[in-house]
Design an enzyme around this catalytic site. Structure first.
Site: not given
Length: 470
Positions: A51, A130, A132, A212, A220, A269, A339, A358, A360
């Site tokens: 359903d 990645e 967390e 982390e 992580e 990330h 970063r 990457e 982030r």
């Protein structure tokens, strides 16, 4: 794995139950179970009915019949059930037309990969998330007409330094100092090892696990990159394993991005690269060893980031993490190594095969099929239209002067803002019929009515602190 091999595995392992799993629209795994004797090769072709009107964001009651079609290559023995059980991820189809269902998130991801191939840009998109998460020892929450609260606790939490524990050994992680003290300060080492080993036993390729930055059990565990659809499948198994290993130890896991005020939130990330055969097309001789194609991909991701965030940061809580001046990247810029930029070019290796971007901003509350697909579609749009990303920002973005910072675009400040950005900017998602207008409209409607409005209508506990005596 083929249907024949799945059936042989069931006989070899004396499997008694088959668990059919699929993704609902917002991003939670759903399942139902059949006896192992009910599985034969025809089920892999004909599917099984259910359903669809009872699944969030799916069919209306007058068109509710749908099919799950198990995918043999996703078969895995469930490590948590008492009865020997094999689970498989399913595609969703209309039982009359046998067409793949447009609101099935896995179908969106499959179409994104096929669209990439059709463009001639490349034939493979690799994704490396990645994720967390927090491990808590206790969680309580309630919201009704006359009260609302939440309470979380962790043996590691800094707030428990003075608690009577008979004995309290004093190893509590200070805020923002969880990266990476050894045990006994890190009290989750054995638990994360068990999560990691269970993932390996289930066929996931784990790169590492660690504590982390946050106090109170932030963790992580990283998986090795994989193709887009496979990685989204793996992320769902990853979440299932993490939650169930924790539950086995009477603990609870949340992928909610910002459960603790004043400490780091949980991000995801997301690394992306595109290959054409054996050629990593993001590798080149330009900035940070990137090709022109990679720079255009960055341009596409940065241009469409506000709309992407409606999928990659899809909760109201996501924007408690994406706050200017704190740990999350809210400034839409790119840089090598830095970063604090929304798009980073990792510089761990000079190998062309390691060249990737990457992004982030995303967090682990997202539906990975939809988030990964949106990021890929933005990158493709950047490449097709040669969208320049501008100059890199290689200084700490948070140290910029107000004048410099004013020129850097920002992420939306709320889920409502991200949904409005998607409403205004979604043509890039519609190409190749990857995200249909129905998917976009339903996502905006569902998130607005069930999450944005639901939060907006309710008093917040902190409002009593600020306004009760007004």
């Amino acid at each position: 794995m083929t249907p024949k091999k799945v059936l042989a595995l069931c006989r070899e392992k004396d499997v008694k139950a088959i668990d059919m799993r699929f993704m609902d629209f917002p991003g939670l795994w759903q399942h139902f179970t059949i006896p192992a004797g009910a599985l034969d090769e025809s089920v892999f072709e004909d599917g099984l009915g259910f359903d669809g009107s009872s699944i969030r964001g799916w069919k209306a009651i007058n068109e509710s019949d749908m099919l799950v079609v198990p995918q043999a290559d996703t078969a895995v023995l469930d490590p948590f059930t008492e009865l020997p059980t094999l689970s498989m991820i399913c595609n969703i189809q209309d039982p009359i037309t046998r067409e793949d269902y447009t609101r099935d998130p896995r179908n969106v991801a499959r179409k994104a990969v096929n669209y990439l191939k059709s463009t001639g840009i490349g034939d493979t998109c690799f994704i490396g998330p990645e994720a967390e998460f927090f491990v808590f020892d206790d969680v309580r929450f309630e919201q009704n007409a006359h009260s609302g609260f939440y309470y979380i606790d962790s043996i590691e939490g800094q707030w428990n330094r003075g608690r009577k524990e008979d004995p309290n050994l004093g190893y509590k992680l200070r805020y923002k100092e969880g990266y990476f003290p050894v045990p006994p300060a890190d009290q989750m080492m054995n638990l994360r090892n068990e999560m990691m080993q269970t993932m390996i036993d289930c066929g996931l390729d784990v790169e590492c696990q660690h504590h982390e930055v946050g106090t109170a059990g932030q963790a992580e565990i990283d998986l090795k990159f994989d193709t887009l659809v496979s990685m989204a499948d793996r992320m769902m198994l990853y979440k299932y394993i993490v939650k169930n290993v924790a539950a086995r130890h009477n603990k609870t896991v949340t992928f909610m991005p910002k459960p603790i005020f004043g400490d780091n939130g949980s991000g995801m990330h997301t690394h992306i690269s595109i290959w054409n055969g054996e050629d990593p097309i993001f590798a080149g001789s330009g900035y940070a060893g990137l090709s022109d194609i990679a720079m255009y991909a960055i341009g596409g991701i940065l241009k469409h980031a506000p709309a992407i965030l409606a999928f990659s940061n899809p909760t109201t809580n996501s924007y408690k993490r994406l706050v200017p001046g704190f740990e999350a990247p809210v400034n839409l810029a790119y840089s090598q190594r830095n970063r604090s930029a929304a798009v980073r070019i990792p510089m761990y290796s000079s190998s062309p095969k390691a060249k990737r971007l990457e992004f982030r901003c995303p967090d682990p509350s997202c539906n990975p099929y939809l988030s990964f697909s949106a990021i890929l579609m933005a990158a493709i749009d950047g490449i097709q239209n040669k969208i320049e990303p501008g100059d890199p920002l290689d200084k700490d973005i948070y140290d910029l002067s107000p004048e410099e910072l004013a020129d850097v675009p920002k992420t939306p400040g709320s889920l409502e803002g991200a949904l409005e950005a998607m409403r205004a900017d979604h043509d890039f998602l519609l190409r190749g019929d990857v995200f249909t207008p129905d998917v976009i409209d339903t996502w905006i409607w569902y998130k607005t009515e069930n999450e944005v409005d639901a939060l907006r209508l309710r008093p917040h506990p902190h409002e009593f602190c600020m306004y009760y005596d007004i």
